[in-house]
Structure formats: structure tokens, C-alpha cells
Design a protein around this motif. Sequence first.
Motif, PDB file in Angstrom:
ATOM      1  N   GLU A  38       0.829  -1.201   0.000  1.00 46.76           N
ATOM      2  CA  GLU A  38       0.000   0.000   0.000  1.00 46.76           C
ATOM      3  C   GLU A  38       0.867   1.257   0.000  1.00 46.76           C
ATOM      4  N   ALA A  39       0.451   2.247  -0.763  1.00 45.02           N
ATOM      5  CA  ALA A  39       1.190   3.508  -0.813  1.00 45.02           C
ATOM      6  C   ALA A  39       0.713   4.482   0.262  1.00 45.02           C
ATOM      7  N   THR A  40      -0.598   4.521   0.531  1.00 42.53           N
ATOM      8  CA  THR A  40      -1.151   5.422   1.543  1.00 42.53           C
ATOM      9  C   THR A  40      -2.291   4.729   2.269  1.00 42.53           C
ATOM     10  N   ARG A  41      -2.567   5.211   3.475  1.00 43.82           N
ATOM     11  CA  ARG A  41      -3.738   4.753   4.220  1.00 43.82           C
ATOM     12  C   ARG A  41      -4.141   5.844   5.199  1.00 43.82           C
ATOM     13  N   LEU A  42      -5.465   5.963   5.419  1.00 43.16           N
ATOM     14  CA  LEU A  42      -6.022   7.005   6.273  1.00 43.16           C
ATOM     15  C   LEU A  42      -7.115   6.400   7.130  1.00 43.16           C
ATOM     16  N   GLY A  43      -7.139   6.752   8.407  1.00 42.10           N
ATOM     17  CA  GLY A  43      -8.185   6.264   9.299  1.00 42.10           C
ATOM     18  C   GLY A  43      -8.201   7.068  10.584  1.00 42.10           C
ATOM     19  N   TRP A  44      -9.223   6.836  11.395  1.00 40.28           N
ATOM     20  CA  TRP A  44      -9.360   7.574  12.660  1.00 40.28           C
ATOM     21  C   TRP A  44      -8.483   6.966  13.743  1.00 40.28           C
ATOM     22  N   ARG A  45      -8.059   7.799  14.650  1.00 40.33           N
ATOM     23  CA  ARG A  45      -7.300   7.346  15.817  1.00 40.33           C
ATOM     24  C   ARG A  45      -7.749   8.163  17.020  1.00 40.33           C
ATOM     25  N   PRO A  46      -7.603   7.629  18.220  1.00 42.59           N
ATOM     26  CA  PRO A  46      -8.008   8.380  19.410  1.00 42.59           C
ATOM     27  C   PRO A  46      -7.205   9.679  19.530  1.00 42.59           C
ATOM     28  N   GLN A  70      -0.841   7.693   6.753  1.00 38.79           N
ATOM     29  CA  GLN A  70       0.492   7.145   6.517  1.00 38.79           C
ATOM     30  C   GLN A  70       0.726   7.033   5.011  1.00 38.79           C
ATOM     31  N   GLU A  71       1.945   7.315   4.594  1.00 39.22           N
ATOM     32  CA  GLU A  71       2.311   7.150   3.191  1.00 39.22           C
ATOM     33  C   GLU A  71       3.752   6.669   3.094  1.00 39.22           C
ATOM     34  N   ARG A  72       4.009   5.887   2.069  1.00 38.97           N
ATOM     35  CA  ARG A  72       5.363   5.427   1.813  1.00 38.97           C
ATOM     36  C   ARG A  72       6.073   6.423   0.906  1.00 38.97           C
ATOM     37  N   LEU A  73       7.292   6.754   1.265  1.00 40.49           N
ATOM     38  CA  LEU A  73       8.067   7.740   0.520  1.00 40.49           C
ATOM     39  C   LEU A  73       9.044   7.010  -0.395  1.00 40.49           C
ATOM     40  N   LEU A  74       8.709   6.990  -1.659  1.00 46.10           N
ATOM     41  CA  LEU A  74       9.547   6.333  -2.661  1.00 46.10           C
ATOM     42  C   LEU A  74       9.924   7.381  -3.705  1.00 46.10           C
ATOM     43  N   PRO A  75      11.120   7.965  -3.589  1.00 41.72           N
ATOM     44  CA  PRO A  75      11.508   9.044  -4.510  1.00 41.72           C
ATOM     45  C   PRO A  75      11.473   8.596  -5.965  1.00 41.72           C
ATOM     46  N   ALA A  76      10.969   9.453  -6.824  1.00 42.24           N
ATOM     47  CA  ALA A  76      10.887   9.140  -8.251  1.00 42.24           C
ATOM     48  C   ALA A  76      12.272   8.899  -8.840  1.00 42.24           C
ATOM     49  N   SER A  77      13.278   9.595  -8.301  1.00 39.47           N
ATOM     50  CA  SER A  77      14.637   9.428  -8.833  1.00 39.47           C
ATOM     51  C   SER A  77      15.166   8.020  -8.592  1.00 39.47           C
ATOM     52  N   VAL A  78      14.794   7.425  -7.450  1.00 37.07           N
ATOM     53  CA  VAL A  78      15.227   6.066  -7.137  1.00 37.07           C
ATOM     54  C   VAL A  78      14.603   5.075  -8.115  1.00 37.07           C
ATOM     55  N   VAL A  79      13.309   5.252  -8.361  1.00 37.17           N
ATOM     56  CA  VAL A  79      12.624   4.375  -9.322  1.00 37.17           C
ATOM     57  C   VAL A  79      13.225   4.547 -10.712  1.00 37.17           C
ATOM     58  N   ARG A  80      13.453   5.783 -11.100  1.00 36.86           N
ATOM     59  CA  ARG A  80      13.975   6.054 -12.440  1.00 36.86           C
ATOM     60  C   ARG A  80      15.348   5.422 -12.646  1.00 36.86           C
ATOM     61  N   GLU A  81      16.227   5.543 -11.670  1.00 39.13           N
ATOM     62  CA  GLU A  81      17.570   4.960 -11.798  1.00 39.13           C
ATOM     63  C   GLU A  81      17.522   3.441 -11.930  1.00 39.13           C
ATOM     64  N   GLU A  82      16.656   2.800 -11.138  1.00 37.39           N
ATOM     65  CA  GLU A  82      16.541   1.350 -11.197  1.00 37.39           C
ATOM     66  C   GLU A  82      15.968   0.908 -12.544  1.00 37.39           C
ATOM     67  N   VAL A  83      14.965   1.665 -13.029  1.00 38.08           N
ATOM     68  CA  VAL A  83      14.378   1.331 -14.329  1.00 38.08           C
ATOM     69  C   VAL A  83      15.415   1.468 -15.440  1.00 38.08           C
ATOM     70  N   GLU A  84      16.174   2.560 -15.417  1.00 37.22           N
ATOM     71  CA  GLU A  84      17.184   2.778 -16.455  1.00 37.22           C
ATOM     72  C   GLU A  84      18.227   1.659 -16.462  1.00 37.22           C
TER      73      GLU A  84
END
Length: 317
Positions: A38-46, A70-84
Motif C-alpha cells: 500500500e502507498a497510503t492509508r487514512l483512518g481515525w485514531r483516538p 500514513q504514506e510510503r516515501l519512494l523518490p521518483a529518482s530512485v525508481v527512475r535509476e533502477e528502471v534505467e
Amino acid sequence: MWFKHLHLYRLHEAPSIPGDALEDALAEQAFRPLGGSEATRLGWRPPGGRRSTQYMHELQGHRLLSALRQERLLPASVVREEVEERVADREAAEGQPVSRKDKQAIKEQVYEELLPRAFVRSQKVDLWWDTRGGLIGINASSRKRAEEILDLLRQTLGSLKVTPLASQTLPVRAMTEWLNDADSRPEGLLLGDQVELKAQGDDGVLRARQVDLDSEEIHTLLAGGRQATRLALEIEGRLSLVLHDDLALKSLRFSDALIDEASNSDDGDDAILRMETDFVLMAQALAAASEQLLDWLGGEATHESTTSVSATLAPIS
């Protein structure tokens, strides 16, 4: 507990929901940690944190809710370098260029593989619900984040009709007039030391901090056609803020007298009681400040001609 920012919304046909029914509904939409893919999730908390199981606090008609995002931080530059790198390896192995379709497939594969290993960022967002005044205020730095919380509340309640709070006089017009003419300033309104001026007809924006807003330089800029899109104000005796052109209230700072009143209250070292005391004092101040601002801006605008944010799902039983 004290809000730093406030996006205000007017409730229309507000549902009458007993506290216990709302508590149960919030618990059904409680936050759960992110799953691996999952990239993001939102819900209630006390609002009281991990040591509390209460999802809603209500005092004198003011309700406090808290959401966790909550969200996962995956920089676009990291993805781009791995793809290249993978594309280059494949081209070398096959001796021909990789097609655009295959590159997209590689990118999706890389994203799915790296996402579970990405850092997770958590953000708590508080919501104030004035049941008597028919207002909802969200402590978020951006309108987009506030709208996400409203969507969650809409899901939780089953239906919700709200519109951003609006005034008869546009904030830009009022703020520009207050800067231009000291005599036009309402009683009890004091200028701060921050301003954003935007030129008409282009994107030129001038931002200034720690400046004398009655200075000749500011008046010269106004005479040149600039308008105030943000303005630091103080509502005498209550709080200071930066008013934005969409009626958002940013950089809230509550008066020393209010903070002292909260600090001097007897909470018996009970963290939840401390939070509730701070909240009700803050909520009363925000309600009064919102009413005062609307009065200075010519009253509240009607929303008959605007599109309300609404949805209808299964109602709470």
C-alpha cells in the motif's frame, strides 16, 4: 493540542448523530497500519493517543476527532535509476531497444518491488466540529489534506454536505482595503508584520515578513495595482493568524491570556483532561474568531449557487 492552521467548512443539513453512534462509526473506520504493497492509508485514531481508546471527545457542543495518515516515501529518482539500469541490461542482453510498453511494465515492477522497503511517514490531522455553530475546522496545512479528512468523515457518516466557508466580501478585497486605509480597519483588528502581494494580470508575487505594513513601500506597491492575498492579523485579545485569500487561517497563535488560562486549570496530571481543557478553550476561541472574521468580511456568503461537496452512502444505524 493547539491548532496551527484551520480550513473552515459550513455544514448543510448536518446529520444529528448521538455521541455513542459516532464513536462506533469512527471505530469502524479506525486506522490500520499500511500493508506491504500500500502507498497510503487514512483512518481515525483516538485524539488522546495510544493510551486512549476514545475516538471522539465532546465538550460544550464541540467535538474533537483525529485522523492518522500514513504514506510510503519512494523518490521518483530512485525508481527512475533502477528502471534505467534494468532497461540497459535488457537491451544489452537482447541486442535491441526496449519498447515503450515494456519500459512501462519494468517501471511498474520496480515500483511494486521497492514500495514495501520505502520509508513510512505518519501525519496526525485533527478535526474540530462545532455542532451548535454548524462548522467544521480542520488543522491541516493544505486544502487538499483537509479535503481528504472530509472524505474520510463522509465515508464514516454515510452522508455529509459541506462547502468551504465563504464571506460576502472577498478576503482579497478586504485585506487590500485594510492595508490601503487604516480608517477602514474594524475595531479590534490589528495588522501583523507579514503580507503577500500579487500583481493583477500576471503571476508576480511579493512576500514580505517582519515589515511595517503601514510603510510607504507597501502603499507604493498597492498603488501599483497589487492586491493582498495573505495578511497577518491579530484579533485583539484572542489570537493572531495569517489570513489567506481562500479564507484559510494559517500560523495560528493563541493569546497569552488563553494559554495561561489553560495552564492554570487543575487537571490533576491527567493527560486526557489536559487535552480536553486545551481543546474546549481553543474551540471557543476559534468559534468566536471565525464569527468575528465573517462579520468584518460582510457576513457569510450563501452557497446556493456553488457546488456542495456531498455524497450519500449507507446511513449510520
